[in-house]
Design an enzyme around this catalytic site. Structure first.
Site, PDB file in Angstrom:
ATOM      1  CG  ASP A 107      -1.654   1.201   1.476  1.00  0.00           C
ATOM      2  OD1 ASP A 107      -2.317   1.633   0.532  1.00  0.00           O
ATOM      3  OD2 ASP A 107      -1.617   1.768   2.597  1.00  0.00           O
ATOM      4  CG  ASP A 145      -1.684   7.503   0.550  1.00  0.00           C
ATOM      5  OD1 ASP A 145      -0.708   8.223   0.272  1.00  0.00           O
ATOM      6  OD2 ASP A 145      -2.682   7.413  -0.182  1.00  0.00           O
ATOM      7  N   GLY A 187      -7.162   4.329   3.688  1.00  0.00           N
ATOM      8  CA  GLY A 187      -7.369   3.209   2.771  1.00  0.00           C
ATOM      9  C   GLY A 187      -8.653   3.318   1.961  1.00  0.00           C
ATOM     10  NE  ARG A 228      -9.313  12.062  -5.239  1.00  0.00           N
ATOM     11  CZ  ARG A 228      -8.743  12.368  -6.401  1.00  0.00           C
ATOM     12  NH1 ARG A 228      -9.369  13.165  -7.247  1.00  0.00           N
ATOM     13  NH2 ARG A 228      -7.559  11.891  -6.723  1.00  0.00           N
ATOM     14  CB  SER A 254      -3.698   7.164  -3.939  1.00  0.00           C
ATOM     15  OG  SER A 254      -3.416   8.457  -4.427  1.00  0.00           O
ATOM     16  CG  ASN A 309      -3.333  12.264  -6.430  1.00  0.00           C
ATOM     17  OD1 ASN A 309      -3.418  12.859  -7.505  1.00  0.00           O
ATOM     18  ND2 ASN A 309      -4.251  12.391  -5.476  1.00  0.00           N
ATOM     19  CG  ASP A 316      -1.718   2.487   6.553  1.00  0.00           C
ATOM     20  OD1 ASP A 316      -2.056   2.127   5.407  1.00  0.00           O
ATOM     21  OD2 ASP A 316      -1.941   3.628   6.993  1.00  0.00           O
TER      22      ASP A 316
END
Ligand code: BG6
Ligand code: MG
Length: 214
Positions: A11, A13, A48, A51, A118, A120, A172
């Site tokens: 993952d 972020d 996780g 958006r 994400s 991004n 996480d």
């Protein structure tokens, strides 16, 4: 316990970099404009989560309803503010021990995959100069179903031509752990402060704990 897997799926972020603080600041700005009180504790619920789903959670926290036609535009504002932070990121924002571990995996010939919600993700990997470690990148632009659906991780295994049971996922967030388990993969829970359940092995930082090393 030592596992030797073929595929190592990360993952982004909260595992490779700490972008949750930037997501928080950008969502908080949008929430304030909508008259919604959004706290750092609330931000835990967004980890996780895609958006769109994050925005729905914030709206429901504030008891607000917004026409669907306005949601995209508001999320675009949030993303623009978020990207202002991302553009100032550099190599120093990689979490402790991460790059050494990626180097180690590369030397051992492991397949390294990104599995992130994400949109991004590529930009962030480029900014912090980790992109070259990754053999495959699965991000929010190419998946249809967000975590906890297993699609993001199954797609990673399938691109790499390996079976799900040959992969370990580093996550996480609870939604990500649930997604990895639903994919039939081993899971290393990267535990910061929030409570997580259902992982196979716990790590706190990539530097101090290495039960998962090849
Ligand atoms: C996840 C983050 O990695 O990506 C979530 O943990 C975030 O908090 C999600 O909402 C989507 O990110 P982005 O960059 O596409 O808005
Ligand atoms: Mg995460």
């Amino acid at each position: 316990m030592r596992w030797s897997m073929k595929g190592y799926i990360f993952d982004l972020d909260g595992v490779l970099v700490d972008t949750a603080k930037y997501h928080f600041l950008a969502w908080k700005r949008l929430a304030s404009q909508l008259g919604i009180d959004f706290t750092i504790e609330d931000n835990e619920k967004l980890k996780g989560v895609s958006r769109k789903d994050s925005f729905e959670i914030i709206l429901s926290l504030g008891g607000r309803e917004i026409p669907d036609s306005e949601k995209e535009g508001l999320m675009d504002f949030k993303n623009k503010w978020y990207l202002d932070y991302v553009h100032s990121m550099d190599h120093s924002e990689i979490l402790e021990g991460v790059e050494d571990y990626l180097k180690h995996l590369k030397e051992k010939g492991a397949i390294i995959i990104l599995g992130s919600s994400s949109k991004n993700a590529r930009l962030i990997l480029e900014k912090v100069k980790l992109i070259n470690y990754f053999d495959y990148i699965v991000d929010g632009n190419i998946i249809n179903k967000a975590k906890p659906d297993p699609e993001v991780f199954l797609k990673g295994a399938s691109l790499a031509g390996i079976n799900p049971n040959e992969c370990i996922v580093f996550e996480d967030a609870q939604a990500g752990i649930d997604a990895a388990k639903a994919a039939g993969m081993k899971v290393a829970g990267v535990v910061h402060s929030s409570e997580l359940n259902g992982y196979d092995v716990e790590i706190r930082t990539f530097k101090s704990e290495t039960p998962y090393l090849l």
